[in-house]
Write a protein that holds these residues in place. Structure first.
Motif, short mmCIF file in Angstrom:
data_model
loop_
_atom_site.label_atom_id
_atom_site.label_comp_id
_atom_site.label_asym_id
_atom_site.label_seq_id
_atom_site.Cartn_x
_atom_site.Cartn_y
_atom_site.Cartn_z
N HIS A 38 0.79 -1.42 -0.05
CA HIS A 38 0.09 0.14 -0.16
C HIS A 38 0.93 1.15 -0.22
N THR A 39 0.34 2.43 -0.68
CA THR A 39 1.09 3.46 -0.80
C THR A 39 0.44 4.53 0.63
N TYR A 40 1.19 4.90 0.98
CA TYR A 40 1.25 5.87 2.44
C TYR A 40 -0.12 6.86 2.00
N GLY B 189 10.45 8.11 -2.63
CA GLY B 189 9.08 8.30 -1.65
C GLY B 189 9.55 9.28 -0.85
N SER B 190 9.72 10.60 -1.08
CA SER B 190 10.15 11.62 -0.26
C SER B 190 9.02 12.04 0.73
N GLY B 191 7.73 11.79 0.50
CA GLY B 191 6.69 12.51 1.10
C GLY B 191 6.77 13.88 1.47
N THR B 192 6.73 14.22 2.73
CA THR B 192 6.80 15.65 3.10
C THR B 192 8.05 16.22 3.14
N GLY B 193 8.95 15.48 2.70
CA GLY B 193 10.47 15.90 2.87
C GLY B 193 11.09 15.83 4.30
N PHE B 194 10.35 15.22 5.10
CA PHE B 194 10.96 14.91 6.49
C PHE B 194 12.63 14.68 6.54
N TYR B 195 12.82 13.58 5.94
CA TYR B 195 14.31 13.15 5.87
C TYR B 195 15.05 13.80 4.88
N THR B 196 14.31 14.15 3.70
CA THR B 196 15.08 14.86 2.48
C THR B 196 15.45 16.28 3.14
N ALA C 194 13.58 14.91 -5.27
CA ALA C 194 12.58 14.37 -4.22
C ALA C 194 11.57 13.77 -4.78
N VAL C 195 11.72 12.50 -5.04
CA VAL C 195 10.69 11.73 -5.87
C VAL C 195 9.46 11.18 -5.13
N ASP C 196 8.52 11.50 -5.66
CA ASP C 196 7.03 10.85 -4.82
C ASP C 196 5.91 10.73 -5.87
N LEU C 197 5.21 9.77 -5.76
CA LEU C 197 3.94 9.46 -6.44
C LEU C 197 2.84 10.37 -6.48
N GLU D 131 0.30 15.62 -4.04
CA GLU D 131 -0.10 16.30 -2.90
C GLU D 131 0.90 16.40 -1.72
N MET D 132 1.83 15.26 -1.77
CA MET D 132 3.04 15.37 -0.75
C MET D 132 3.88 16.37 -1.11
N HIS D 133 4.24 16.54 -2.31
CA HIS D 133 5.10 17.48 -2.64
C HIS D 133 4.38 18.89 -2.61
N ALA E 289 6.89 11.08 -9.69
CA ALA E 289 6.99 9.75 -10.66
C ALA E 289 6.96 8.57 -9.84
N ASP E 290 6.65 7.59 -10.56
CA ASP E 290 6.96 6.33 -9.89
C ASP E 290 8.34 5.97 -9.95
N VAL E 291 8.85 5.20 -8.82
CA VAL E 291 10.34 4.80 -8.70
C VAL E 291 10.64 3.83 -9.91
N THR F 131 16.32 6.03 0.49
CA THR F 131 14.79 5.78 0.67
C THR F 131 14.42 5.58 2.34
N THR F 132 13.56 6.10 2.70
CA THR F 132 13.19 5.90 4.15
C THR F 132 11.83 5.46 4.27
N MET F 133 11.65 4.26 5.01
CA MET F 133 10.26 3.69 5.39
C MET F 133 9.49 3.59 4.01
N THR F 134 10.04 3.24 3.06
CA THR F 134 9.23 3.33 1.70
C THR F 134 9.52 2.02 0.85
N TYR F 135 10.60 1.49 1.09
CA TYR F 135 10.99 0.22 0.13
C TYR F 135 9.80 -0.71 -0.10
N HIS F 136 9.20 -0.88 1.08
CA HIS F 136 8.04 -1.91 0.96
C HIS F 136 6.87 -1.54 0.04
N GLU F 137 6.92 -0.09 -0.06
CA GLU F 137 5.70 0.74 -0.85
C GLU F 137 6.15 0.23 -2.58
N PHE F 138 7.46 0.41 -2.92
CA PHE F 138 7.86 0.52 -4.20
C PHE F 138 8.57 -0.76 -4.68
#
Ligand code: SAM
Length: 185
Positions: free
Chosen positions: A4-6, A44-51, A63-66, A69-71, A88-90, A105-112
């Motif tokens: 699932h995508t977050y 899968g950068s999301g809101t950029g917390f770790y970026t 910063a790549v995210d599907l 809205e996250m961007h 974009a999609d990874v 990639t943080t906390m996202t590998y399982h999603e992509f």
């Protein structure tokens, strides 16, 4: 494509500083070992917390995210000058061959995770490029983070990455997450 995508509805939780108990800024930067000249892609950068933690130590960050809205949320928070949001999609990155020196990639590998995503990642990383993955582990309790059945453990992620042609340089598995650094030939 992985699990699932977050959901963007839960984006505020990504900005919770207590997340550093699962992966600290220092651990992430230590694994990446940047010297300030690198082009980095955050998958899968999301809101950029770790970026935001990586950007001061890189020349440039994609910063790549599907989810656009996250961007949008990252823009509202304030994009560092050297960060470019990429929707974009990874598995289909609008980046050139060998354009990136490192990927994180943080906390996202399982999603992509999927063969297409890892093959695309290899394409955009230069020879000798570095990949740092920190993600929830299936070996964890599942009390926080995604359900255990949606996660990979370190052994599976290692096998998937080796199959895709990465060499694992360092890895560790802890109570809830695993972290690894891999490189391309
Ligand atoms: C759990 S959030 C983590 C965000 C960020 N890495 C962090 O740790 O704060 C996962 C993010 O990855 C994005 N994502 C999931 N699958 C993706 C894919 N195949 N390609 C690009 N982004 C993806 C989601 O939209 C979501 O914003």
């Amino acid at each position: 494509m992985g699990f699932h995508t977050y959901p963007v509805e839960r984006a505020a939780e990504l900005e919770d500083a207590s997340r550093y108990r699962f992966c600290s800024r220092e651990e992430l930067l230590g694994l990446l070992a940047l010297d300030g000249t690198e082009t980095v892609v955050d998958l899968g950068s999301g809101t950029g917390f770790y970026t935001d933690d990586v950007a001061p130590f890189a020349e440039r960050v994609h910063a790549v995210d599907l989810q656009e809205e996250m961007h949008d949320l990252y823009r509202e928070k304030g994009l560092p000058g050297n960060v470019t949001p990429v929707t974009a999609d990874v598995a289909d990155l609008p980046l050139g061959d060998g354009e990136c020196d490192a990927a994180v990639t943080t906390m996202t590998y399982h999603e992509f995770y999927g063969e297409a995503a890892l093959s695309e990642l290899r394409r955009v990383l230069r020879s000798g490029g570095r990949l740092v993955v920190v993600d929830w582990s299936r070996a964890g309790t599942g009390d926080e983070g995604p359900p255990r059945e949606e996660r990979y453990d370190l052994e599976s992620a290692t096998a998937q990455l080796e199959e895709a042609g990465f060499s694992i340089e360092y890895s560790t598995e802890r109570p809830e997450t695993f972290a690894l650094r891999a490189s391309t030939d």
